[in-house]
Design an enzyme around this catalytic site. Sequence first.
Site, mmCIF file in Angstrom:
data_model
loop_
_atom_site.group_PDB
_atom_site.id
_atom_site.type_symbol
_atom_site.label_atom_id
_atom_site.label_comp_id
_atom_site.label_asym_id
_atom_site.label_seq_id
_atom_site.Cartn_x
_atom_site.Cartn_y
_atom_site.Cartn_z
ATOM 1 C CG HIS A 95 -51.037 -22.142 -12.699
ATOM 2 N ND1 HIS A 95 -49.656 -22.192 -12.759
ATOM 3 C CD2 HIS A 95 -51.342 -20.849 -12.456
ATOM 4 C CE1 HIS A 95 -49.165 -20.992 -12.543
ATOM 5 N NE2 HIS A 95 -50.168 -20.146 -12.357
ATOM 6 C CE LYS A 107 -44.525 -35.981 -10.586
ATOM 7 N NZ LYS A 107 -44.374 -34.901 -11.549
ATOM 8 N NE ARG A 108 -50.796 -32.394 -2.477
ATOM 9 C CZ ARG A 108 -51.491 -31.474 -1.823
ATOM 10 N NH1 ARG A 108 -50.921 -30.348 -1.454
ATOM 11 N NH2 ARG A 108 -52.757 -31.677 -1.498
ATOM 12 C CE LYS A 162 -49.702 -33.750 -9.352
ATOM 13 N NZ LYS A 162 -48.899 -32.793 -10.133
ATOM 14 C CB THR A 191 -41.848 -26.811 -11.547
ATOM 15 O OG1 THR A 191 -42.727 -27.138 -10.475
ATOM 16 C CG2 THR A 191 -42.451 -25.704 -12.387
ATOM 17 C CE LYS A 236 -38.782 -27.057 -8.380
ATOM 18 N NZ LYS A 236 -39.996 -27.213 -7.565
HETATM 19 C C1 CR1 Z 1 -50.010 -27.741 -12.355
HETATM 20 O O1 CR1 Z 1 -50.717 -28.906 -12.020
HETATM 21 C C2 CR1 Z 1 -47.769 -26.750 -12.817
HETATM 22 C C3 CR1 Z 1 -48.022 -25.793 -11.663
HETATM 23 C C4 CR1 Z 1 -47.326 -24.461 -11.862
HETATM 24 C C5 CR1 Z 1 -50.185 -26.700 -11.264
HETATM 25 C C6 CR1 Z 1 -48.537 -28.043 -12.591
HETATM 26 O O2 CR1 Z 1 -48.410 -28.868 -13.713
HETATM 27 O O3 CR1 Z 1 -46.392 -27.001 -12.920
HETATM 28 O O4 CR1 Z 1 -49.404 -25.538 -11.543
HETATM 29 N N1 CR1 Z 1 -51.586 -26.302 -11.268
HETATM 30 O O5 CR1 Z 1 -47.689 -23.877 -13.055
HETATM 31 C C7 CR1 Z 1 -52.299 -25.981 -10.188
HETATM 32 O O6 CR1 Z 1 -51.870 -26.053 -9.066
HETATM 33 C C8 CR1 Z 1 -54.377 -25.057 -9.431
HETATM 34 O O7 CR1 Z 1 -53.561 -25.526 -10.447
#
Ligand code: CR1
Length: 839
Positions: free
Chosen positions: A374, A565-566, A571, A673, A677
């Site tokens: 991820h 988002k975080r 970002k 994601t 949404k």
């Molecule tokens: C990514 O940063 C992705 C989610 C789900 C995150 C984000 O872009 O949509 O995973 N990765 O796939 C993450 O948390 C530890 O890595």
Amino acid sequence: MTSLIPPGCPTVLTEDDRTGTSIETLRRAFMDNLFFIQGRFPEVATKNDYYLALAYTVRDRLLLRWLNSAKTYRDQESRTVCYLSAEFLLGPHLGNNLINLGLYEAVEEAMRQTGLNLKELLDQEEEPGLGNGGLGRLAACYMDSLATLEIPAIGYGIRYEYGIFDQEIRDGWQVEITDKWLRYGNPWEIPRPELILPVKFGGHTYSYTDDQGRYRVIWEPHQVVQGVAYDTPILGYKVNTANLLRLWRAEAVESFDFQAFNTGDYYGAVNQKIASENITKVLYPNDEQLQGKELRLMQEYFFCSCALQDMIRLYKQSGKQDLSRFHEKFTVQLNDTHPAISVAELMRLLVDEHLMPWEQAWDITRQTFAYTNHTLLPEALEKWPLDLFGSLLPRHLQIIYEINRRFLDEVRLQYPGDNDRLRRLSIIDESGCRYVRMAHLAAVGSHAINGVAVLHSELLKQTVLRDFYELTPEKFSNKTNGVTPRRWMVLSNPGLTRLITERIGEDWVKHLDQLRQLEPLAADAEFAAQWRSVKHGNKERLAQYIRDRIGVTVDPHSLFSILVKRIHEYKRQHLCVLKVITLYQMLRDQPHLEMVPQTFIFGGKAAPGYYMAKLIIKFINSVADVINRDPVVRDRLRVVFLPNYNVTLGQRVYPAADLSQQISTAGYEASGTGNMKFALNGALTIGTLDGANVEIREAVGAENFFLFGHTVEQLQELRCNGYRPWEFANGHPMLKRVLDLISSGYFSHGDTELFRPLVEHLWQDDRYCLLADYQSYVDCYQRVLQVYQDQAQWAKMSILNVARMGKFSSDRAIREYCQDIWHVQPVKIVLPATAYMTS
Ligand code: CR1
């Protein structure tokens, strides 16, 4: 109808109080639960009593489906997907379960007749925040889709006593508050105190040859804790399937206490108990430096060991003792590397505890696991210092050495003499302080490896897992993320759901591609007007919420531009703030400038130890303070930071957005994601060619997407030639003015130090290339404002976005996993005529 009550069952229930779905039955069942479970007369009941009484009423209806799903899987010995994840960011259950049961309206009416408001009861629920962000939320969407697609599945994870912290904003700064989500009880889980499994830590190993001449290793741990299962049903949408989410809580092993008591060491026993229970105390707020956090490694091993032991237990329930077909019964998905230790643990269980030969165990292990990556961020790739790892999991370290030895022998055959390659591929990082590389363990131990968006999967093959790709290209594939339309449209956007369903029927909720039928309606003026009115209603509700929550008034007629988002430098929330300050400058320069009124809404948590991210929050709030107080720009520009962004708040925010900001540096956001949404709820996107943005743009059409910024390749070139951010700053008068204004203390009551780290970092280093993308972002924004002035055009683009977003359903993603990786089939669940019937 036959009686639900078996002969001799002592109960005063009427026949279908626990399964019936008429409004009258629901109302009666609710009152019954208020009395018998909450122990309350209505006149003294609190809102929480009401919420719980309703939750139990709904849970009863889940149980019927859940028990029958489990029984069917057992009877049919169904192949089962096990989704191993350290995080499940579920969000509130009640509303979602009502939607999936198809009981939302009936319950709303039953509550109305009781003098209660369903929405208020929904607001009572404390959301289980057992995840940080996208990765945890993805696990939750996937559980919803697995159940909806009638795939036998178990989610395995950790029952954290405290989930992700609650965020408060004080004087513009983030303050973290412990999330006591279990304070008022959790009606959705069923504790299984008799389902306990031992998990060992520390100590040492010794080996001997047994009387049959087999080499055996015994692990004598220093500490044993026990995992207790807590089960939550996960219901599919309008199907009878309810799958199991099994989360583990750590407890002290009873016998340990006794031992200590016997020797009179009361405090030692208590300490032991506390130490054991600490393992599942708190969720680590990720993207912080987790390296070297012993408790985190304990968490990971703890839940993986419980999960695998539980699978073996289930496997043996069917009467099979010999584990040679384990991989036929279970397929296990590793959600990032957090559960990667499972590879070594399954080997240990098979070889040490079930006396299986190494080669056979390795075969089974590799056929069992698949791994999803991820992130490409180097600081997020898990690696554990060897001594820490060895002292906590001595046997696993030996097993990993052995896996690695055999693996590198194979590599040597393929690439004789290529020592550099061996060094790069090794599970053990030998450079400097030695580490176990968890991504390598996952890659070696899995038969399939995937990224989460096309671009990310490509970059994965070119960067972090490049050598693995060269070695075994056939293992690699892409599985673009998706989100569940049940929570993210039906539940959170009832207005849009109604409008769409009126036109194309309700099939789209399960087959999101059907949204394509909306395409012709993009040219329908009446439909477009209804579409806009739904959006406006959603914006009004968000505006009301903002007023209630933080006392800022925003105009629902303004363009709602949202970035939630975080908080992370990649970002680039601060790039958006530079843009806001740019607009502010323009308005100050020309006070009578005609400009589309805009509201910028931010939200997100920063990891508590991530200084820059916390400074960005303070920066947003400081800029908001100045702008919102300035009479010159009033009515044209507002900035809002919404505290405590979580699933619940997301459900309010996505439906109200006009513009979705997806502005990460190309190459850094694996998928995203939230981007999906927003677009599914009719927002247009301004974004870079990063993560799933690339595919969203392809799907909705380039003409319906606001693209800006450097591509991955362009950034690579820029960096190769030596990126000098100050040249960009000096080259753009407006950008320079914006940076100077910040440095002057304008947004910090004259304090020139406060934001210095932020500005200096941009001038000198700018790792995430904000300055390089600034001009393109600002230009693109001008196009946004132009289009927004043509409301008919905007509505048309919004409708086309939604019509073409079908691909981004988590149902599609799960279907791909089922076909390409898991090889599992749906299993229909048929409910018996009566609830207690078991055959
Ligand atoms: C990514 O940063 C992705 C989610 C789900 C995150 C984000 O872009 O949509 O995973 N990765 O796939 C993450 O948390 C530890 O890595």
